[in-house]
Scaffold this motif. Structure first.
Motif, short mmCIF file in Angstrom:
data_model
loop_
_atom_site.label_atom_id
_atom_site.label_comp_id
_atom_site.label_asym_id
_atom_site.label_seq_id
_atom_site.Cartn_x
_atom_site.Cartn_y
_atom_site.Cartn_z
N LYS A 1 0.82 -1.21 0.00
CA LYS A 1 0.00 0.00 0.00
C LYS A 1 0.86 1.26 0.00
N THR A 2 0.34 2.31 -0.64
CA THR A 2 1.05 3.59 -0.67
C THR A 2 1.13 4.21 0.72
N ASP A 3 0.31 3.74 1.67
CA ASP A 3 0.37 4.25 3.05
C ASP A 3 1.79 4.15 3.61
N PHE A 4 2.54 3.15 3.18
CA PHE A 4 3.90 2.98 3.70
C PHE A 4 4.77 4.18 3.34
N LEU A 5 4.47 4.84 2.22
CA LEU A 5 5.25 6.01 1.80
C LEU A 5 5.01 7.20 2.73
N ASP A 6 3.92 7.17 3.50
CA ASP A 6 3.60 8.25 4.42
C ASP A 6 4.31 8.12 5.77
N VAL A 7 4.98 7.00 6.00
CA VAL A 7 5.72 6.81 7.25
C VAL A 7 6.83 7.85 7.28
N SER A 8 7.00 8.51 8.42
CA SER A 8 7.94 9.63 8.49
C SER A 8 9.38 9.25 8.19
N ASN A 9 9.83 8.09 8.64
CA ASN A 9 11.20 7.65 8.39
C ASN A 9 11.19 6.16 8.06
N PRO A 10 10.82 5.79 6.82
CA PRO A 10 10.69 4.37 6.48
C PRO A 10 11.98 3.58 6.68
N LYS A 11 13.13 4.22 6.46
CA LYS A 11 14.40 3.51 6.62
C LYS A 11 14.57 3.06 8.07
N ALA A 12 14.31 3.95 9.02
CA ALA A 12 14.44 3.60 10.44
C ALA A 12 13.41 2.54 10.83
N VAL A 13 12.20 2.67 10.32
CA VAL A 13 11.14 1.69 10.62
C VAL A 13 11.56 0.31 10.12
N LEU A 14 12.09 0.25 8.89
CA LEU A 14 12.54 -1.03 8.34
C LEU A 14 13.72 -1.60 9.13
N GLU A 15 14.69 -0.75 9.45
CA GLU A 15 15.84 -1.23 10.21
C GLU A 15 15.42 -1.84 11.54
N THR A 16 14.49 -1.19 12.21
CA THR A 16 13.99 -1.70 13.49
C THR A 16 13.22 -3.00 13.30
N SER A 17 12.33 -3.03 12.32
CA SER A 17 11.49 -4.21 12.09
C SER A 17 12.30 -5.42 11.62
N LEU A 18 13.30 -5.17 10.79
CA LEU A 18 14.07 -6.28 10.23
C LEU A 18 14.99 -6.93 11.26
N ALA B 1 10.30 -0.85 -5.15
CA ALA B 1 9.43 -0.79 -6.32
C ALA B 1 8.19 -0.01 -5.90
N PRO B 2 7.47 0.58 -6.86
CA PRO B 2 6.25 1.30 -6.49
C PRO B 2 5.27 0.36 -5.79
N PRO B 3 4.53 0.87 -4.80
CA PRO B 3 3.56 0.03 -4.09
C PRO B 3 2.55 -0.61 -5.05
N LEU B 4 2.02 -1.75 -4.63
CA LEU B 4 1.07 -2.49 -5.48
C LEU B 4 -0.15 -1.65 -5.86
N ASP B 5 -0.60 -0.76 -4.94
CA ASP B 5 -1.80 0.03 -5.23
C ASP B 5 -1.46 1.41 -5.81
N TYR B 6 -0.22 1.64 -6.22
CA TYR B 6 0.19 2.94 -6.75
C TYR B 6 -0.39 3.16 -8.13
N LYS B 7 -0.88 4.36 -8.36
CA LYS B 7 -1.39 4.73 -9.68
C LYS B 7 -0.65 5.98 -10.12
N GLU B 8 -0.17 5.97 -11.36
CA GLU B 8 0.50 7.15 -11.91
C GLU B 8 -0.48 8.32 -11.93
N PRO B 9 -0.03 9.50 -11.51
CA PRO B 9 -0.93 10.65 -11.61
C PRO B 9 -1.24 10.95 -13.07
N GLU B 10 -2.48 11.32 -13.30
CA GLU B 10 -2.88 11.62 -14.68
C GLU B 10 -2.30 12.97 -15.07
#
Length: 151
Positions: free
Chosen positions: A65-82, A128-137
């Protein structure tokens, strides 16, 4: 210790480490997300064998989901989760929890092999772009004729 887990019925293979050795002989306990990946139900038979995996150098991931792109610091979130994962296998889907939200992420590619150890290693990560990502028209240009005197 790392292991290869396979479900011959569904032709699925993944890899994992061990949290603790507390199950009775002949039994294993797997996280629910791993059972989903492997298309397993409680009581199904799996094959377990010891595995030696190379240290990972590269991972390509795809959020669902594109919601993941809204996470403030995805790199830190991934590092912690992984930190709760010992290895990654191409084709698996992992779950990352942040602020009580579950984010599912596909593992599209791993190097130097299709299964890698991520213990004490730095991996290059691409998304890669999220599965639900749609190119802006793109806005459609008006084909109205311009009035005289305008350029």
């Amino acid at each position: 210790m790392l292991f290869e887990i396979s479900n011959p019925r569904a032709s699925k293979v993944t890899h994992c480490g061990v949290l603790e050795f507390t199950a009775d002989e002949g039994l294993i306990y797997l996280p629910f997300s791993m059972m989903e990946n492997m298309q397993l139900k409680d009581g199904d038979i799996v094959r377990v064998k010891n595995a030696s995996l190379p240290k990972g150098t590269y991972v390509k991931m795809q959020p669902h989901k594109t919601d993941f792109l809204d996470v403030s610091n995805p790199k830190a979130v991934l590092e912690t989760s992984l930190r709760s994962y010992t290895c990654l296998t191409t084709g698996d889907t992992i779950m990352v929890v942040h602020n009580n939200k579950e984010f599912y992420i596909n593992i599209l590619e791993t190097k130097p092999s299709n299964a890698i150890s991520i213990i004490e290693t730095d991996c290059e990560v691409d998304f890669a772009p999220p599965l639900d990502y749609k190119e802006p028209e793109k806005p459609v240009k008006s084909k109205r004729p311009r009035p005289e005197g305008f350029f």
